[in-house]
Design a protein around this motif. Sequence first.
Motif, PDB file in Angstrom:
ATOM      1  N   LEU A   1     -38.123 -53.029  15.852  1.00  0.00           N
ATOM      2  CA  LEU A   1     -37.656 -51.633  16.179  1.00  0.00           C
ATOM      3  C   LEU A   1     -36.568 -50.930  15.130  1.00  0.00           C
ATOM      4  CD1 LEU A   1     -37.922 -53.664  18.892  1.00  0.00           C
ATOM      5  CD2 LEU A   1     -37.317 -51.417  20.122  1.00  0.00           C
ATOM      6  N   CYS A   2     -36.791 -49.546  15.273  1.00  0.00           N
ATOM      7  CA  CYS A   2     -35.907 -48.841  14.359  1.00  0.00           C
ATOM      8  C   CYS A   2     -35.241 -47.446  14.827  1.00  0.00           C
ATOM      9  CB  CYS A   2     -36.731 -48.269  13.216  1.00  0.00           C
ATOM     10  SG  CYS A   2     -35.920 -48.085  11.381  1.00  0.00           S
ATOM     11  N   HIS A   3     -34.307 -47.415  15.039  1.00  0.00           N
ATOM     12  CA  HIS A   3     -33.640 -46.234  15.604  1.00  0.00           C
ATOM     13  C   HIS A   3     -32.840 -45.486  14.502  1.00  0.00           C
ATOM     14  CE1 HIS A   3     -30.538 -43.940  18.052  1.00  0.00           C
ATOM     15  NE2 HIS A   3     -31.769 -43.755  18.679  1.00  0.00           N
ATOM     16  N   ILE A   4     -33.315 -44.343  14.090  1.00  0.00           N
ATOM     17  CA  ILE A   4     -32.909 -43.639  13.022  1.00  0.00           C
ATOM     18  C   ILE A   4     -32.008 -42.287  13.662  1.00  0.00           C
ATOM     19  CG2 ILE A   4     -33.435 -42.475  10.873  1.00  0.00           C
ATOM     20  CD1 ILE A   4     -33.765 -45.366  10.666  1.00  0.00           C
ATOM     21  N   ASN A   5     -30.911 -42.110  13.337  1.00  0.00           N
ATOM     22  CA  ASN A   5     -30.191 -40.845  13.634  1.00  0.00           C
ATOM     23  C   ASN A   5     -30.305 -39.929  12.370  1.00  0.00           C
ATOM     24  OD1 ASN A   5     -29.107 -41.563  16.158  1.00  0.00           O
ATOM     25  ND2 ASN A   5     -28.060 -43.174  15.134  1.00  0.00           N
ATOM     26  N   THR A   6     -30.744 -38.661  12.652  1.00  0.00           N
ATOM     27  CA  THR A   6     -31.187 -37.993  11.469  1.00  0.00           C
ATOM     28  C   THR A   6     -31.104 -36.300  11.959  1.00  0.00           C
ATOM     29  OG1 THR A   6     -32.982 -37.457   9.864  1.00  0.00           O
ATOM     30  CG2 THR A   6     -33.485 -37.985  12.004  1.00  0.00           C
ATOM     31  N   THR A   7     -30.562 -35.839  10.587  1.00  0.00           N
ATOM     32  CA  THR A   7     -30.869 -33.966  10.751  1.00  0.00           C
ATOM     33  C   THR A   7     -32.186 -33.721  10.632  1.00  0.00           C
ATOM     34  OG1 THR A   7     -29.987 -33.836   8.647  1.00  0.00           O
ATOM     35  CG2 THR A   7     -28.457 -33.731  10.514  1.00  0.00           C
ATOM     36  N   LEU A   8     -33.300 -34.554  10.408  1.00  0.00           N
ATOM     37  CA  LEU A   8     -34.676 -34.341   9.852  1.00  0.00           C
ATOM     38  C   LEU A   8     -35.485 -35.127  10.579  1.00  0.00           C
ATOM     39  CD1 LEU A   8     -33.971 -34.193   5.853  1.00  0.00           C
ATOM     40  CD2 LEU A   8     -33.889 -32.023   7.530  1.00  0.00           C
ATOM     41  N   PRO A   9     -35.645 -35.004  12.032  1.00  0.00           N
ATOM     42  CA  PRO A   9     -36.590 -35.918  12.726  1.00  0.00           C
ATOM     43  C   PRO A   9     -37.867 -35.677  12.456  1.00  0.00           C
ATOM     44  CG  PRO A   9     -35.543 -33.967  13.943  1.00  0.00           C
ATOM     45  CD  PRO A   9     -34.719 -34.078  13.073  1.00  0.00           C
ATOM     46  N   GLY A  10     -38.446 -34.498  12.049  1.00  0.00           N
ATOM     47  CA  GLY A  10     -39.898 -34.215  11.882  1.00  0.00           C
ATOM     48  C   GLY A  10     -40.109 -35.239  10.435  1.00  0.00           C
ATOM     49  N   TYR A  11     -39.143 -35.153   9.626  1.00  0.00           N
ATOM     50  CA  TYR A  11     -39.396 -35.758   8.307  1.00  0.00           C
ATOM     51  C   TYR A  11     -39.505 -37.157   8.429  1.00  0.00           C
ATOM     52  CZ  TYR A  11     -37.860 -38.068   4.176  1.00  0.00           C
ATOM     53  OH  TYR A  11     -37.512 -39.064   3.141  1.00  0.00           O
ATOM     54  N   VAL A  12     -38.429 -37.800   9.349  1.00  0.00           N
ATOM     55  CA  VAL A  12     -38.461 -39.280   9.455  1.00  0.00           C
ATOM     56  C   VAL A  12     -39.829 -39.749  10.400  1.00  0.00           C
ATOM     57  CG1 VAL A  12     -37.433 -41.106  11.057  1.00  0.00           C
ATOM     58  CG2 VAL A  12     -35.893 -39.468   9.588  1.00  0.00           C
ATOM     59  N   ILE A  13     -40.274 -38.740  11.230  1.00  0.00           N
ATOM     60  CA  ILE A  13     -41.393 -39.368  11.920  1.00  0.00           C
ATOM     61  C   ILE A  13     -42.651 -39.399  10.875  1.00  0.00           C
ATOM     62  CG2 ILE A  13     -43.171 -38.566  13.534  1.00  0.00           C
ATOM     63  CD1 ILE A  13     -40.792 -37.569  15.331  1.00  0.00           C
ATOM     64  N   ARG A  14     -42.483 -38.351  10.042  1.00  0.00           N
ATOM     65  CA  ARG A  14     -43.867 -38.237   8.962  1.00  0.00           C
ATOM     66  C   ARG A  14     -43.651 -39.621   8.051  1.00  0.00           C
ATOM     67  NH1 ARG A  14     -42.416 -32.799   9.118  1.00  0.00           N
ATOM     68  NH2 ARG A  14     -41.282 -32.994   7.303  1.00  0.00           N
ATOM     69  N   VAL A  15     -42.442 -40.012   7.679  1.00  0.00           N
ATOM     70  CA  VAL A  15     -42.269 -40.980   6.913  1.00  0.00           C
ATOM     71  C   VAL A  15     -42.710 -42.345   7.678  1.00  0.00           C
ATOM     72  CG1 VAL A  15     -40.719 -42.743   6.159  1.00  0.00           C
ATOM     73  CG2 VAL A  15     -40.218 -40.209   5.756  1.00  0.00           C
TER      74      VAL A  15
END
Length: 335
Positions: free
Chosen positions: A263-277
């Motif tokens: 599992l990975c929980h990423i806190n980000t200002t770029l959620p769309g970018y993280v999902i694409r990654v």
Amino acid sequence: MTKINKSHIHLTLSHILNDDPDIALDDIRAKVPEIKSRIIVQDTLVYMEEQQILMNPRLLIRNCEGYTNYYMIARVKSWDDLYRNVICRNYEFIDSALYIRSWEGNRLAYLKYHNELQKEVDDVLEEGPLEYYEVIYPQCITDEKIENIGEPDEKSKIPADKLDKRFDWDYDTKQVFEWLSINYRLNLTRIGKLLDISRTTAKRKKDLVKEFVHVHYPTYIQSLYSYTGVLSSFHTEYPGFVKGIFRNLSATSYLLGNQKRTLCHINTTLPGYVIRVFEKLEAKAIIEDLNVEIPVKNWNRIQEEYKLGRIPEKLFWMFKRKKRKRIELPGSSFT
């Protein structure tokens, strides 16, 4: 106020505190030549705390005999269903929860709990032990995109983290742990008065707690509410590579799981970018069987106790300042 309002200084202070959660202000000043006095260190940390750049430390009890961490992802009917029928019935064992609203009426819950739930949860989609729990510390003052993900050199495995100790804390030790979870930097004399024990006993109990826990200060360089959490679950034989992908972000994130599921929980200002990654990682077969969602609500027990008026607000503040504006305690913890 003589604070330093520079993000690179905030990042440096976060790294220092995470390296040594108990470090004194004078020792912090000695590590940062740009800060010329103890009062500037204090005022800067006060500012970081008030702006929710630096959060109260989180304490995770490590796996050991008598204490095991687990996670679960289940389908629920609503937030009220999650709260009333899952959280309230397992209040002492659930450490944190996330609520997810998906398409077509799907409502999901992520639970992090320890030992065994007292009431079974219906419609479980995924569950298992948390054999490891890796904190991904921010390395940048703003989220930076990766131009080329690249390929992992070799398969990797994050070893299971288990202490060779038995979890048999007495009542006072558990109470000290609770207060440290509220404010890890709370004065030992104050803890002693709260629990009607001596400062010496409080220190001895804190030292015992430190033998069992991971301590870290969650950090959000652009301030907590600038960030969106992205929760993913997948299988991978390259967890170390995945962790490295997200080191170029500006907030604390987490990689956890077991040898079968990550599992990975990423806190980000770029959620769309993280999902694409994550989608690119799946397309490259670096990860498989990807599920990814954005939680819309969260819960933890400290947040609940504060809202119920059982914890005075003044006990949350880590760094001293005479006047404080009232806080809305966030439920940002993933632990």
